[in-house]
Design an enzyme around this catalytic site. Sequence first.
Site: not given
Length: 197
Positions: A75-77
């Site tokens: 994941a990446d935000t």
Amino acid sequence: MDMNYKTDHQIVLASASPRRKELFSTLGIPFDVVTSNVEETTVQADNLKDYVREVALLKARDVAKREVGKTIIGADTIVVFEDTLLHKPKTEEEAISHLTKLSNNHHQVMTAVVIICPDGNEETLVEVTNVHFKNVPLELIKAYVQTGDPFDKAGGYGIQTDGVLFVDRIEGDYNTVVGLPLASLFEKLVALNIIKF
């Protein structure tokens, strides 16, 4: 009584984030954490939705190379203000600048999630949540920056820490802002038959 989920996959969470680990562990299925060693700045994309997806793919693929035959979740935000990416601040000045921009305004938090199946199949999703900030006094921004909390967080604040005091309201999934849109990820894992109940 908790729901009882089962999986016959060896699941690896490709993230160093303690917040993602905590969120994913609420499903109660076994998983390992293996962090990627990629340089996120190498990613180029036409728009920020593609950018966050590409960074998540980069991290997940890096771990998938080492954890063969397992199911990888990466994941990446990112925080997007007026079509501009607000990176994790490196200095106090940058953190104050980020938070001053966000004050009395709204921005988007985009979290991309990637699932790489053991057969190499890649599934991605990008969730977007709109966050509206209160009019935050500069003294409060400076006091918050002094705590050191902004430096490992996209946009310079954590909604699960004192940064929540700046938030007027959100439209979308709260967990997207924390860094893992759990409901959408769960739905995808069930559809892929990775999780059964």
